[in-house]
Structures are given as structure tokens and as C-alpha cells.
Design a protein around this motif. Structure first.
Motif, PDB file in Angstrom:
ATOM      1  N   ASN A 116       0.802  -1.228   0.000  1.00 45.99           N
ATOM      2  CA  ASN A 116       0.000   0.000   0.000  1.00 45.99           C
ATOM      3  C   ASN A 116       0.828   1.269   0.000  1.00 45.99           C
ATOM      4  O   ASN A 116       0.298   2.344  -0.245  1.00 45.99           O
ATOM      5  N   LEU A 117       2.116   1.171   0.257  1.00 45.45           N
ATOM      6  CA  LEU A 117       2.983   2.353   0.217  1.00 45.45           C
ATOM      7  C   LEU A 117       3.543   2.628  -1.178  1.00 45.45           C
ATOM      8  O   LEU A 117       4.196   3.649  -1.384  1.00 45.45           O
ATOM      9  N   LEU A 118       3.270   1.739  -2.137  1.00 46.42           N
ATOM     10  CA  LEU A 118       3.718   1.982  -3.506  1.00 46.42           C
ATOM     11  C   LEU A 118       3.013   3.214  -4.073  1.00 46.42           C
ATOM     12  O   LEU A 118       1.829   3.434  -3.803  1.00 46.42           O
ATOM     13  N   PRO A 119       3.724   4.027  -4.876  1.00 44.54           N
ATOM     14  CA  PRO A 119       3.149   5.293  -5.358  1.00 44.54           C
ATOM     15  C   PRO A 119       2.199   5.121  -6.548  1.00 44.54           C
ATOM     16  O   PRO A 119       2.452   5.594  -7.645  1.00 44.54           O
ATOM     17  N   MET A 120       1.098   4.420  -6.325  1.00 46.82           N
ATOM     18  CA  MET A 120       0.075   4.222  -7.355  1.00 46.82           C
ATOM     19  C   MET A 120      -1.205   4.908  -6.914  1.00 46.82           C
ATOM     20  O   MET A 120      -1.519   4.921  -5.717  1.00 46.82           O
ATOM     21  N   ARG A 144      -0.402  15.862 -12.715  1.00 52.48           N
ATOM     22  CA  ARG A 144       0.456  15.578 -13.875  1.00 52.48           C
ATOM     23  C   ARG A 144       1.658  14.726 -13.499  1.00 52.48           C
ATOM     24  O   ARG A 144       2.151  13.952 -14.307  1.00 52.48           O
ATOM     25  N   VAL A 145       2.141  14.860 -12.269  1.00 48.43           N
ATOM     26  CA  VAL A 145       3.289  14.076 -11.811  1.00 48.43           C
ATOM     27  C   VAL A 145       2.857  12.667 -11.406  1.00 48.43           C
ATOM     28  O   VAL A 145       3.496  11.675 -11.763  1.00 48.43           O
ATOM     29  N   CYS A 146       1.774  12.574 -10.663  1.00 48.78           N
ATOM     30  CA  CYS A 146       1.379  11.300 -10.062  1.00 48.78           C
ATOM     31  C   CYS A 146       0.845  10.286 -11.065  1.00 48.78           C
ATOM     32  O   CYS A 146       1.057   9.083 -10.898  1.00 48.78           O
ATOM     33  N   ARG A 147       0.167  10.753 -12.101  1.00 49.93           N
ATOM     34  CA  ARG A 147      -0.388   9.810 -13.077  1.00 49.93           C
ATOM     35  C   ARG A 147       0.695   8.968 -13.756  1.00 49.93           C
ATOM     36  O   ARG A 147       0.602   7.739 -13.751  1.00 49.93           O
ATOM     37  N   PRO A 148       1.717   9.574 -14.361  1.00 52.87           N
ATOM     38  CA  PRO A 148       2.734   8.728 -15.003  1.00 52.87           C
ATOM     39  C   PRO A 148       3.547   7.891 -14.017  1.00 52.87           C
ATOM     40  O   PRO A 148       3.934   6.765 -14.326  1.00 52.87           O
ATOM     41  N   VAL A 149       3.807   8.443 -12.823  1.00 48.77           N
ATOM     42  CA  VAL A 149       4.532   7.672 -11.813  1.00 48.77           C
ATOM     43  C   VAL A 149       3.727   6.434 -11.419  1.00 48.77           C
ATOM     44  O   VAL A 149       4.243   5.313 -11.374  1.00 48.77           O
ATOM     45  N   GLY A 150       2.446   6.638 -11.170  1.00 45.38           N
ATOM     46  CA  GLY A 150       1.587   5.522 -10.787  1.00 45.38           C
ATOM     47  C   GLY A 150       1.453   4.492 -11.885  1.00 45.38           C
ATOM     48  O   GLY A 150       1.514   3.280 -11.634  1.00 45.38           O
ATOM     49  N   LEU A 182      -3.783  -1.487 -12.370  1.00 40.14           N
ATOM     50  CA  LEU A 182      -3.748  -0.895 -13.708  1.00 40.14           C
ATOM     51  C   LEU A 182      -5.104  -0.344 -14.145  1.00 40.14           C
ATOM     52  O   LEU A 182      -5.174   0.464 -15.066  1.00 40.14           O
ATOM     53  N   LEU A 183      -6.161  -0.811 -13.504  1.00 41.85           N
ATOM     54  CA  LEU A 183      -7.484  -0.355 -13.908  1.00 41.85           C
ATOM     55  C   LEU A 183      -7.655   1.125 -13.582  1.00 41.85           C
ATOM     56  O   LEU A 183      -7.093   1.635 -12.614  1.00 41.85           O
ATOM     57  N   PRO A 184      -8.426   1.796 -14.405  1.00 39.51           N
ATOM     58  CA  PRO A 184      -8.599   3.243 -14.187  1.00 39.51           C
ATOM     59  C   PRO A 184      -9.184   3.540 -12.803  1.00 39.51           C
ATOM     60  O   PRO A 184     -10.043   2.824 -12.325  1.00 39.51           O
ATOM     61  N   GLN A 185      -8.678   4.575 -12.211  1.00 43.42           N
ATOM     62  CA  GLN A 185      -9.158   5.000 -10.903  1.00 43.42           C
ATOM     63  C   GLN A 185     -10.112   6.180 -11.075  1.00 43.42           C
ATOM     64  O   GLN A 185      -9.962   6.997 -11.972  1.00 43.42           O
ATOM     65  N   THR A 186     -11.102   6.248 -10.204  1.00 43.68           N
ATOM     66  CA  THR A 186     -12.017   7.377 -10.221  1.00 43.68           C
ATOM     67  C   THR A 186     -11.300   8.592  -9.640  1.00 43.68           C
ATOM     68  O   THR A 186     -10.845   8.567  -8.511  1.00 43.68           O
ATOM     69  N   VAL A 187     -11.186   9.634 -10.441  1.00 46.94           N
ATOM     70  CA  VAL A 187     -10.518  10.847  -9.995  1.00 46.94           C
ATOM     71  C   VAL A 187     -11.586  11.855  -9.608  1.00 46.94           C
ATOM     72  O   VAL A 187     -12.410  12.245 -10.417  1.00 46.94           O
ATOM     73  N   LEU A 188     -11.577  12.220  -8.348  1.00 47.65           N
ATOM     74  CA  LEU A 188     -12.541  13.189  -7.842  1.00 47.65           C
ATOM     75  C   LEU A 188     -11.918  14.573  -7.878  1.00 47.65           C
ATOM     76  O   LEU A 188     -10.789  14.762  -7.472  1.00 47.65           O
ATOM     77  N   ALA A 189     -12.669  15.505  -8.386  1.00 49.73           N
ATOM     78  CA  ALA A 189     -12.163  16.872  -8.537  1.00 49.73           C
ATOM     79  C   ALA A 189     -11.799  17.462  -7.185  1.00 49.73           C
ATOM     80  O   ALA A 189     -12.506  17.304  -6.201  1.00 49.73           O
ATOM     81  N   GLY A 190     -10.676  18.134  -7.161  1.00 52.08           N
ATOM     82  CA  GLY A 190     -10.238  18.826  -5.960  1.00 52.08           C
ATOM     83  C   GLY A 190      -9.830  17.854  -4.868  1.00 52.08           C
ATOM     84  O   GLY A 190      -9.481  16.721  -5.110  1.00 52.08           O
ATOM     85  N   ARG A 191      -9.901  18.321  -3.630  1.00 52.37           N
ATOM     86  CA  ARG A 191      -9.521  17.515  -2.483  1.00 52.37           C
ATOM     87  C   ARG A 191     -10.738  17.145  -1.664  1.00 52.37           C
ATOM     88  O   ARG A 191     -10.647  16.764  -0.514  1.00 52.37           O
TER      89      ARG A 191
END
Length: 199
Positions: A116-120, A144-150, A182-191
Motif C-alpha cells: 500500500n505504500l507503492l506510489p500508485m 500531472r506528476v502522479c499519473r505517469p509515476v503511478g 492498472l485499472l482506471p481510478q475514479t478521480v474526484l475533482a479537488g480535495r
């Protein structure tokens, strides 16, 4: 689907357990599930201490999800809530290995905590990376940074698990978990609302 208060158990959760059992995880599956319960309790405890409202807990084909309203949490406090789950697993791994000698249960907690500590994006490590980048820069740059890293980590992990499965006849259970990242994650706008864990 089964609902009880804020808890929802989907059909996919039962299917995931069946697939894991058929993949050869039958002997360790109860220990992994116990470790996962402790992991989620760590998150719930952290969120409660931070004063964040828990809206829903769902058990899905990809594990447990805790939906919490974190809009008013400072970045640092939200990071602590995110790390609470892996911290519980790592503490239990140390406790079981040093005190009781329950090495299999210690290993299950160690594996779950480190995984669970992996940066995905679907894991706690990915959320911590996003929060840190948002805190130091801004959420747009963090995304923009986290998507390609994950994505890179998910591809590497899945490839390694596939190689382990093909070459050594072991690792199918790990392959299932890696492929799920690898499956797409639901991205919720903002925090506003964040889903803790899919494992």
C-alpha cells in the motif's frame, strides 16, 4: 449487493475472494483478510481522530474503499490519515514477528503495508505522493506528476508478477493485485472526497 448502514458489500468482493482462493491463496487468504481489516481500522481511527466524516465503506472486487469528506483537513493531517493504514500493518508485522512468533501473519501484514505504500493512485503511497506534491506545488501539477509515476509502477509491478507466475509457477495472487492497480481510478475533482484504499 448487501448494505448495512454505511457498509456496502458488492458481488465483486465475493468474486474476488473466490478468484483468490482458486489462485492458490486459500491457506493465507484469512490472514490477508485479517490484515486488511486492521489496515482499514487504522484509516478509520485516523479519520475519526482528525474529525473527518466517514460517508461510506465499500467492499469491492478490488478490496476495501473508505469514502471520507476530507475537504477541511490540512494536507499534513490528511497524509497522516492516509499513512495510518500501512502504519498499523507494519506495527503488527513487528509485533507478531518479535513477540508472538506468528511469522505468517507478520508476513501478511508486512506485505500489505509495503504494497500500500507503492506510489500508485489506487494505493496509499499514491495518495501521499499526490498530497505532498499538492502541498509543495499545486493540485494540477500533482496530478500531472502522479499519473505517469503511478502508471509506471503499476506496469512494472504487473510485469514482475507475470514473470514470477510464468517462470516459477507462483505469484498468481500477487498478479491479481498488481493487475488491479492498472485499472482506471475514479478521480474526484479537488480535495473534497477521497477514497481510501482499494486493497
Amino acid at each position: 449487493m448487501w448494505n448495512w448502514g454505511k457498509l456496502t458489500v458488492t458481488w465483486g468482493f465475493g468474486a474476488m475472494l473466490l478468484v483468490a482462493y482458486l489462485a492458490g491463496a486459500g491457506s493465507v487468504l484469512p490472514l490477508v483478510m485479517l490484515s486488511a481489516v486492521c489496515h482499514e481500522l487504522g484509516h478509520l481511527g485516523g479519520l475519526r481522530l482528525a474529525g473527518a466524516a466517514v460517508e461510506r465503506v465499500r467492499l469491492t472486487a478490488f478490496g476495501a474503499e473508505i469514502r471520507a469528506d476530507t475537504r477541511y483537513l490540512p494536507y499534513g493531517r490528511e497524509i497522516l490519515c492516509t499513512l495510518a493504514g500501512p502504519a498499523v500493518n507494519l506495527a503488527l508485522a513487528l509485533l507478531f514477528s518479535r513477540v508472538s512468533g506468528e511469522y505468517v501473519l507478520a508476513g501478511a501484514n508486512l506485505l500489505l503495508g509495503c504494497f500500500n505504500l507503492l506510489p500508485m493512485p489506487s494505493l496509499d503511497g499514491g495518495r501521499v505522493l499526490y498530497l505532498l506534491a499538492s502541498w509543495l506545488a499545486d493540485p494540477m501539477l500533482a496530478d500531472r506528476v502522479c499519473r505517469p509515476v503511478g502508471l509506471g509502477c503499476s506496469v512494472l509491478l504487473t510485469a514482475a508478477a507475470l514473470a514470477l507466475t510464468l517462470w516459477h509457477g507462483a505469484g498468481l495472487f500477487l498478479l491479481l493485485g498488481a493487475a488491479g492497480t492498472l485499472l482506471p481510478q475514479t478521480v474526484l475533482a479537488g480535495r473534497g472526497q477521497y477514497t481510501y484504499d482499494t486493497v
